[in-house]
Scaffold this active site. Structure first.
Site, PDB file in Angstrom:
ATOM      1  N   GLY A   1       9.975   4.105   2.139  1.00 54.88           N
ATOM      2  CA  GLY A   1      11.149   3.415   1.589  1.00 54.88           C
ATOM      3  C   GLY A   1      12.320   3.412   2.566  1.00 54.88           C
ATOM      4  O   GLY A   1      13.262   2.627   2.420  1.00 54.88           O
TER       5      GLY A   1
ATOM      6  N   LYS B   1      12.323  -2.052   1.745  1.00 52.09           N
ATOM      7  CA  LYS B   1      13.661  -2.077   1.184  1.00 52.09           C
ATOM      8  C   LYS B   1      14.723  -2.569   2.176  1.00 52.09           C
ATOM      9  O   LYS B   1      15.767  -3.083   1.771  1.00 52.09           O
ATOM     10  CB  LYS B   1      14.009  -0.698   0.606  1.00 52.09           C
ATOM     11  CG  LYS B   1      13.149  -0.359  -0.610  1.00 52.09           C
ATOM     12  CD  LYS B   1      13.205  -1.476  -1.613  1.00 52.09           C
ATOM     13  CE  LYS B   1      12.622  -1.334  -2.983  1.00 52.09           C
ATOM     14  NZ  LYS B   1      11.372  -0.740  -3.284  1.00 52.09           N
TER      15      LYS B   1
ATOM     16  N   CYS C   1      10.279   4.007 -14.192  1.00 52.72           N
ATOM     17  CA  CYS C   1      10.594   3.627 -15.578  1.00 52.72           C
ATOM     18  C   CYS C   1       9.489   2.767 -16.177  1.00 52.72           C
ATOM     19  O   CYS C   1       9.706   2.042 -17.136  1.00 52.72           O
ATOM     20  CB  CYS C   1      11.919   2.882 -15.643  1.00 52.72           C
ATOM     21  SG  CYS C   1      13.331   3.941 -15.358  1.00 52.72           S
ATOM     22  N   GLY C   2       8.313   2.780 -15.550  1.00 54.13           N
ATOM     23  CA  GLY C   2       7.188   2.062 -16.136  1.00 54.13           C
ATOM     24  C   GLY C   2       6.937   0.704 -15.509  1.00 54.13           C
ATOM     25  O   GLY C   2       6.204  -0.116 -16.066  1.00 54.13           O
TER      26      GLY C   2
ATOM     27  N   THR D   1       5.365  -0.284 -12.482  1.00 49.62           N
ATOM     28  CA  THR D   1       3.996  -0.558 -12.037  1.00 49.62           C
ATOM     29  C   THR D   1       3.030  -0.494 -13.222  1.00 49.62           C
ATOM     30  O   THR D   1       2.113  -1.312 -13.332  1.00 49.62           O
ATOM     31  CB  THR D   1       3.573   0.426 -10.926  1.00 49.62           C
ATOM     32  OG1 THR D   1       4.535   0.329  -9.876  1.00 49.62           O
ATOM     33  CG2 THR D   1       2.212   0.085 -10.361  1.00 49.62           C
TER      34      THR D   1
ATOM     35  N   ASN E   1       7.207  12.116  -6.036  1.00 46.27           N
ATOM     36  CA  ASN E   1       7.315  10.756  -5.479  1.00 46.27           C
ATOM     37  C   ASN E   1       6.180  10.497  -4.474  1.00 46.27           C
ATOM     38  O   ASN E   1       6.286   9.613  -3.636  1.00 46.27           O
ATOM     39  CB  ASN E   1       8.685  10.573  -4.816  1.00 46.27           C
ATOM     40  CG  ASN E   1       9.007   9.109  -4.535  1.00 46.27           C
ATOM     41  OD1 ASN E   1       8.597   8.214  -5.279  1.00 46.27           O
ATOM     42  ND2 ASN E   1       9.720   8.843  -3.449  1.00 46.27           N
TER      43      ASN E   1
HETATM   44  C1  SPV Z   1      10.950   2.055  -5.430  1.00 45.12           C
HETATM   45  O1  SPV Z   1      11.187   3.259  -5.632  1.00 45.12           O
HETATM   46  O2  SPV Z   1      11.512   1.158  -6.039  1.00 45.12           O
HETATM   47  C2  SPV Z   1       9.960   1.685  -4.450  1.00 45.12           C
HETATM   48  C3  SPV Z   1       9.612   2.642  -3.438  1.00 45.12           C
HETATM   49  O3  SPV Z   1       9.525   0.585  -4.455  1.00 45.12           O
HETATM   50  S1  SPV Z   1      10.766   2.654  -2.181  1.00 45.12           S
HETATM   51  O4  SPV Z   1      10.173   1.997  -1.053  1.00 45.12           O
HETATM   52  O5  SPV Z   1      11.090   4.014  -1.901  1.00 45.12           O
HETATM   53  O6  SPV Z   1      11.945   1.929  -2.592  1.00 45.12           O
HETATM   54 MN    MN Z   2      10.907  -0.726  -5.505  1.00 43.12          MN
END
Ligand code: SPV
Ligand code: MN
Length: 653
Positions: free
Chosen positions: A248, A255, A299-300, A302, A413
């Site tokens: 991330g 991101k 928060c659900g 995926t 995580n």
């Molecule tokens: C999230 O947490 O929303 C993700 C993983 O998709 S990250 O790449 O850490 O943002």
């Molecule tokens: Mn994400």
């Protein structure tokens, strides 16, 4: 009104290759020297001086020993995979194709403290709460950290694409990194982009990323976390990331690109949202209806996108475009970087099976590997071994960290990285360059005592202002910091909004102008708790909420009015609980789930007003007056109905 979308590509035309004079380019000698002839040829064949200069500028700054340029060939993908193993960034697991990668013990999530959106001084007052920093100060700092950071290492240059290549949605990206794990992740998660760069007409419109894991310890983890930086240079569409590995923070197309895309979409009048895309299947009617949903991490999200019986298009990031009056979307990714905690045979059977399949190319990160060299994680539903390796190094049951905290078998995580194509429930429309038509939007938060399990907003504007902008979540492990604190999460996107928030809200409202059909907005909350503190429904209750929303989209089921929208009727849900879950759904549970809770809602709206008054000076008055009017209405409603309104009792004046 949104601009008409032009396809800015000529897919069948090869462009002149020698577009610039290499003899006059100041970086040409350096790059020629650091690259093999084959790599240099691949780069120059693109004829893109802006790309060439970007690579030159950062190779000069980061000073790697050598530079490897990738094209779209399988042999380059294989090179990345192989080097990641040779360098120990990944280690093979027992099942063929599966590997494990570890991020450092304190590098296990997005790091908002080290993440900045670099903007000019004038923009700073409008960007409170949006990780903003004076661009000049930030650039000087991060460039200082990047200087010489790749010494002795090989840098990889990889071109990829956000969205299907050569589509009206797509944006080319270049990543320079000294981490083969990062490039391998990009290979799994995004489409290769060399051909896209070759053919795309607008040669200047692409995102640029530099990443270095920095100095590594004996386990291959970044050492200098105090110098961890993830700095988005928003004026220049460049992201500079140093001294980290967690995807991330390191994988540019994830991101980082999202923050750049949000900024760009604000200028160009489209949307980049933190949303899944899924097709809810109605077999009786032989139709699929596509929904996009935004949920803060854990928060659900995926689990919703992967709901058994439905089809997934994407699980994280969606671009929205108005194409000929239609609300259309693409998944910008072609893989999943998913939270592995609680993936088990019962709750996530499709992913669980996928993760056990030999021959699939899968990167596990930060899970436990046992003496059998298989991965184990929290909530897996099997007994884990009592010792092995995890994100803390060698691990044994009861091991404590430096602060005396007992280290669980795996980080909460911990993640898996896979291609979407492995999933049995993949909807092949994810490859469609025109995207899919969106017929419903879902916002899902996490609160234990406020929002009902599902509610439809009366219209787009009130859905955006009263629901999307006031979305909150109890903080989770996806972000470093304290867990369980209620935090504002407008559109589940607060960590990524990269232009003044009032403008972002208005862009959301205006986006549907002129559309033939505006999708209804639903809110869901899977986390309501009863008096005993237990969740009121099982995790699978969403198997009912989504088909209900699907029927609403098509106008095929009635609803009760609530003060803020429309909620399901008992007589519609009861047979659906029987059909989809084989459960008796009691009237008592229905009332408990769907009673409107006035005080928590007034408190939520009051918190929103306070938050945006403090942080969003450009938020239009219309938002504040809408929140205040809703509070007044709820207070008036309370005097008439009391603090709770049973479903079906409320009458809208
Ligand atoms: C999230 O947490 O929303 C993700 C993983 O998709 S990250 O790449 O850490 O943002
Ligand atoms: Mn994400």
């Amino acid at each position: 009104m949104l601009e008409k979308l032009e396809l800015s590509i000529f897919p069948n035309e090869r462009r002149e290759l020698d577009m610039f004079d290499l003899n006059k380019n100041r970086y040409a000698p350096l790059l020629k020297n650091k690259m093999s002839d084959a790599s240099f040829r691949k780069l120059t064949a693109l004829g893109n001086e802006k790309l060439f200069d970007f690579i030159g500028e950062y190779i000069e700054l980061c000073q790697p020993e050598s530079v490897y340029m990738c094209d779209d060939s399988d042999s380059d993908a294989e090179y990345i995979r192989r080097r990641s193993l040779e360098l120990g960034e990944e280690t093979p697991l027992s099942r063929e194709g599966h590997t494990i990668h570890y991020d450092g013990y304190d590098d296990q999530g997005r790091a908002p403290g080290a993440t900045k959106n670099l903007v000019s001084k004038e923009d700073l007052p409008l960007m409170k709460s949006l990780l903003a920093m004076d661009r000049e100060v930030g650039l000087a700092d991060v460039r200082g950290i990047l200087e010489g950071i790749m010494k002795g290492k090989e840098a990889i240059v990889k071109l990829s694409c956000e969205g299907p290549t050569l589509s009206p949605f797509s944006i080319g990206c270049v990543q320079i990194s000294d981490s083969f794990y990062v490039c391998h992740s990009e290979e799994l998660l995004y489409r290769r982009g060399y051909e896209h760069f070759m053919k795309v007409e607008d040669k200047d419109r692409f995102f640029r990323f530099v990443h270095s894991a920095g100095r590594l310890d004996s386990r291959g983890c970044s050492i200098d976390l105090d110098k961890r930086r993830i700095y988005q240079d928003l004026n220049d569409m460049v992201v500079l990331s140093a001294n980290n590995q967690y995807a991330g923070n390191s994988v540019g197309l994830k991101k980082h690109a999202m923050r750049l895309a949000i900024r760009l979409s604000g200028k160009e009048g489209w949307l980049c949202e933190h949303m899944f895309i899924m097709g809810v299947q109605n077999e009786k009617k032989a139709r699929a209806t596509y929904f996009c949903g935004a949920f803060p991490s854990a928060c659900g999200k995926t689990a919703t996108a992967m709901l058994p019986g439905e089809k997934i298009v994407g699980d994280d990031i969606a671009y929205f475009r108005n194409i000929n009056g239609e609300f259309r979307t693409v998944n910008v990714e072609r893989g999943i970087f998913g939270i592995i905690k609680d993936v088990n045979a019962e709750d996530d059977p499709v992913i669980f099976r996928t993760l056990q399949t030999p021959g699939h190319e899968i990167i596990f990160s930060n899970v436990l590997t046992g003496p059998d060299n298989l991965p184990y994680w929290l909530g897996m539903g099997v007994d884990p071994p009592k010792k092995g390796k995890n994100h803390s190094g060698d691990w044994f049951e009861g091991k404590q960290d430096g602060e005396g905290i007992v280290i669980p078998i795996a980080h909460s995580n911990a993640r898996y990285t896979i291609r979407l194509g492995y999933l049995e429930n993949i909807d092949l429309v994810y490859e469609d360059k025109k995207g899919v038509l969106v017929e419903g939007i879902i916002y899902g938060g996490r609160d234990s005592d406020c929002s009902v399990p599902i509610e439809e907003a009366p219209d787009w504007e009130s859905g955006i202002i009263l629901k999307a902008c006031t979305l909150e979540s109890e903080t989770t492990s996806a972000t470093i910091g304290q867990e369980g604190v209620l935090a504002p999460q407008p559109m589940a996107n607060l960590d990524f909004i990269s232009y003044p928030i009032g403008q972002y809200f208005m862009n959301n409202i205006r986006f549907v102008e002129g559309m033939k059909r505006v999708p209804p907005i639903f809110t869901v909350n899977y986390f309501l708790r009863g008096k005993d503190g237990q969740f009121l429904t099982s995790k699978l209750a969403k198997k009912v909420w989504l088909p209900w929303a699907e029927l609403r989209v098509h106008g095929e089921v009635g609803a009760y009015r609530s003060p803020l929208g429309y909620i399901p009727r008992y007589e519609d849900l009861q047979p659906m609980f029987r059909e989809y879950l084989g459960e008796d759904f009691s009237m008592e549970l229905y009332v408990e789930l769907f009673k409107f809770r006035i005080d928590p809602w007034v408190a939520k709206l009051t918190r929103a007003i306070q938050f945006y008054e403090k942080t969003a000076p450009d938020c239009p008055d219309k938002f504040f007056s809408t929140w205040k009017a809703a509070i007044a209405k709820l207070q008036q409603t309370k005097s008439q109905y009391g603090p709770f309104i049973e479903p079906g009792k409320y009458r809208e004046n």
